[in-house]
Design a protein around this motif. Structure first.
Motif, mmCIF file in Angstrom:
data_model
loop_
_atom_site.group_PDB
_atom_site.id
_atom_site.type_symbol
_atom_site.label_atom_id
_atom_site.label_comp_id
_atom_site.label_asym_id
_atom_site.label_seq_id
_atom_site.Cartn_x
_atom_site.Cartn_y
_atom_site.Cartn_z
ATOM 1 N N UNK A 3 7.304 70.515 9.081
ATOM 2 C CA UNK A 3 7.552 69.264 9.807
ATOM 3 C C UNK A 3 9.051 69.018 9.969
ATOM 4 N N UNK A 4 9.814 69.235 8.911
ATOM 5 C CA UNK A 4 11.262 69.039 8.980
ATOM 6 C C UNK A 4 11.889 70.029 9.962
ATOM 7 N N UNK A 5 11.391 71.259 9.969
ATOM 8 C CA UNK A 5 11.902 72.254 10.915
ATOM 9 C C UNK A 5 11.692 71.786 12.350
ATOM 10 N N UNK A 26 17.832 71.323 2.517
ATOM 11 C CA UNK A 26 18.204 72.686 2.888
ATOM 12 C C UNK A 26 18.809 73.457 1.720
ATOM 13 N N UNK A 27 19.347 72.749 0.735
ATOM 14 C CA UNK A 27 19.942 73.432 -0.412
ATOM 15 C C UNK A 27 18.902 74.069 -1.318
ATOM 16 N N UNK A 28 17.648 73.647 -1.183
ATOM 17 C CA UNK A 28 16.618 74.169 -2.093
ATOM 18 C C UNK A 28 15.390 74.700 -1.362
ATOM 19 N N UNK A 29 15.420 74.703 -0.043
ATOM 20 C CA UNK A 29 14.275 75.202 0.713
ATOM 21 C C UNK A 29 14.771 76.091 1.843
ATOM 22 N N UNK A 30 14.352 77.341 1.835
ATOM 23 C CA UNK A 30 14.872 78.326 2.786
ATOM 24 C C UNK A 30 14.491 77.998 4.220
ATOM 25 N N UNK A 31 13.254 77.561 4.437
ATOM 26 C CA UNK A 31 12.823 77.287 5.813
ATOM 27 C C UNK A 31 13.595 76.114 6.401
ATOM 28 N N UNK A 32 13.827 75.085 5.588
ATOM 29 C CA UNK A 32 14.619 73.952 6.058
ATOM 30 C C UNK A 32 16.055 74.392 6.342
ATOM 31 N N UNK A 33 16.600 75.242 5.475
ATOM 32 C CA UNK A 33 17.954 75.737 5.680
ATOM 33 C C UNK A 33 18.069 76.505 6.995
ATOM 34 N N UNK A 34 17.077 77.351 7.276
ATOM 35 C CA UNK A 34 17.106 78.118 8.523
ATOM 36 C C UNK A 34 17.041 77.192 9.737
ATOM 37 N N UNK A 35 16.197 76.170 9.650
ATOM 38 C CA UNK A 35 16.079 75.217 10.753
ATOM 39 C C UNK A 35 17.382 74.441 10.942
ATOM 40 N N UNK A 36 18.022 74.071 9.837
ATOM 41 C CA UNK A 36 19.290 73.351 9.920
ATOM 42 C C UNK A 36 20.370 74.233 10.540
ATOM 43 N N UNK A 37 20.398 75.498 10.152
ATOM 44 C CA UNK A 37 21.377 76.422 10.723
ATOM 45 C C UNK A 37 21.169 76.565 12.228
#
Length: 203
Positions: free
Chosen positions: A66-68, A118-129
């Motif tokens: 959902x965040x992605x 994003x600091x603790x979840x890879x999928x969120x980090x990828x979406x943020x990037x």
């Protein structure tokens, strides 16, 4: 992602699918801004959006999914690049847009929550990037135009210049504190422009 029972490409944009997505993403953004990522719950999002839980679980699956999608929507809804005709004018416009976003009561809290997630979840980090790369690529055009006008040295890395504009704003938001006002945004733009003119971002 498709609505239950629909074949890919058969759901009309602007139909029920779009309305459901809009309501759910708005509810997710509100919850993130109010309570942070740790308290994001799909059942609560469905209740806030007045959408069936089954629809939310089947379409997004997890809170990270959902965040992605929320980040995709934020990139789509972002204001377009400003073209002032000068490097410093364009960079200040970029910096002020970032500043207004980060100091907005809802948007600022939302970005903090997403960055923390994003600091603790890879999928969120990828979406943020992906979100930031989309925005950087759009604004990098103004630096490329400045190179073409002779305002900057040939070979200037346009994307690095844009990152240098917003980096101090995010640092102040997340780490150092202090007023995040328009004057600070202008200084960040001026510093990035001066470094770029000096050749700091060549190659």
């Amino acid at each position: 992602m498709t609505v239950e029972g629909a074949e890919p490409g058969t759901v009309r944009p602007g139909g029920r699918t779009a309305r459901v997505r809009e309501a759910v993403l708005r509810a997710a953004g509100d919850c993130l801004a109010e309570r942070g990522f740790a308290h994001l719950d799909l059942a609560d999002i469905a209740r806030r959006a007045d959408v069936g839980k089954t629809t939310v679980y089947r379409r997004w699956g997890t809170t990270t999914g959902l965040v992605a999608d929320l980040l995709v929507d934020m990139a789509e809804q972002s204001l377009p690049r400003t073209d002032t005709g000068s490097l410093i004018g364009d960079l200040k416009a970029n910096a002020r847009l970032v500043q207004r976003t980060l100091t907005d009561p809802r948007q600022g809290a939302l970005f903090k929550a997403v960055i923390a997630a994003a600091t603790c979840d890879e999928r969120t980090a990828e979406a943020l990037h992906r979100f930031y790369e989309t925005r950087v690529e759009e604004w990098a055009v103004c630096v490329e135009q400045a190179v073409a006008r002779g305002e900057l040295p040939p070979g200037t890395d346009a994307q690095e210049v844009i990152r240098a504009v917003s980096a101090p704003l995010y640092y102040r938001l997340l780490a150092s504190g202090g007023p995040l006002d328009e004057a600070f945004a202008d200084r960040a733009a001026e510093a990035a422009a001066a470094a770029a003119r000096a050749g700091a971002y060549r190659g």
